[in-house]
Design a protein around this motif. Sequence first.
Motif, PDB file in Angstrom:
ATOM      1  N   THR A 181      34.009  48.579  30.948  1.00 19.36           N
ATOM      2  CA  THR A 181      34.701  49.564  31.780  1.00 19.36           C
ATOM      3  C   THR A 181      33.919  50.869  31.795  1.00 19.36           C
ATOM      4  OG1 THR A 181      36.013  50.272  29.882  1.00 19.36           O
ATOM      5  CG2 THR A 181      36.974  48.582  31.306  1.00 19.36           C
ATOM      6  N   TRP A 184      40.300  47.312  36.099  1.00 19.27           N
ATOM      7  CA  TRP A 184      39.474  47.845  35.025  1.00 19.27           C
ATOM      8  C   TRP A 184      38.519  48.927  35.535  1.00 19.27           C
ATOM      9  CZ3 TRP A 184      40.749  46.722  30.172  1.00 19.27           C
ATOM     10  CH2 TRP A 184      41.483  45.553  29.923  1.00 19.27           C
ATOM     11  N   TYR A 185      38.432  49.064  36.832  1.00 16.17           N
ATOM     12  CA  TYR A 185      37.583  50.087  37.461  1.00 16.17           C
ATOM     13  C   TYR A 185      38.446  50.922  38.405  1.00 16.17           C
ATOM     14  CZ  TYR A 185      32.835  48.861  36.014  1.00 16.17           C
ATOM     15  OH  TYR A 185      31.681  48.698  35.294  1.00 16.17           O
TER      16      TYR A 185
END
Length: 221
Positions: A102, A130-131
Amino acid sequence: METTAGKHFHRKQWLSVQQAISHLSALAEEPLTSAHLADLAEEQLLDLYWYRPGQKLTFQDRIGTQELVEPLRLCTDNRSNWRAIAGILRHNPALPAYEQDTPLLEDAKGNRLRIIFEHNQRPEPFSSRWYPSLAELVLKRSDLEQLEPRLFSSQETDSSLEHQLLLDIIWHLEQLALDGERHSVSWLVDQLANRSPSLDRSACEQVLHAAKRQHTQPRPH
């Protein structure tokens, strides 16, 4: 009449991607896209910030967690991560290979942090959660303002150079055509008007005068 919304826009500390594009498009007087911001980000000329209110964070170098309550700067340390983040500006969602892959964040005190999730809220390993999403990427207005002179000064310089070069070329073409003979500007306008009846005589005379002034000005060494 200036609107309240307009005043609010100029007072904002943070800009969304769309607001930044609208702002730069107005300055450039041509439509820009988020891909232009992606180019700047990839060259590390533009900082990007992640704002997902309520997102849990953990410190990289010490024990402790906190909640994301204001935008935090995305670090450029990992080149592949940074390219993925720039890719989001090109509407390509980033999908990490594993949960720890991440983006690294940095707060105002220099602390490095990464996002975490409660067990029952944990996304799939390849989830784009996650981004940051495109809507979660923001820019600091002061960063953009500092970058503006660099973005637009080269355009103004090119325009100035083209203007001077054009006048210089006009002057030398006149001298070449007249074999070095001296003639008044009005005589030159008459000659050009005879060749092109649709020519704007007033505009032509202004250009020739400008070329003459440019030629007679002392050139810097």
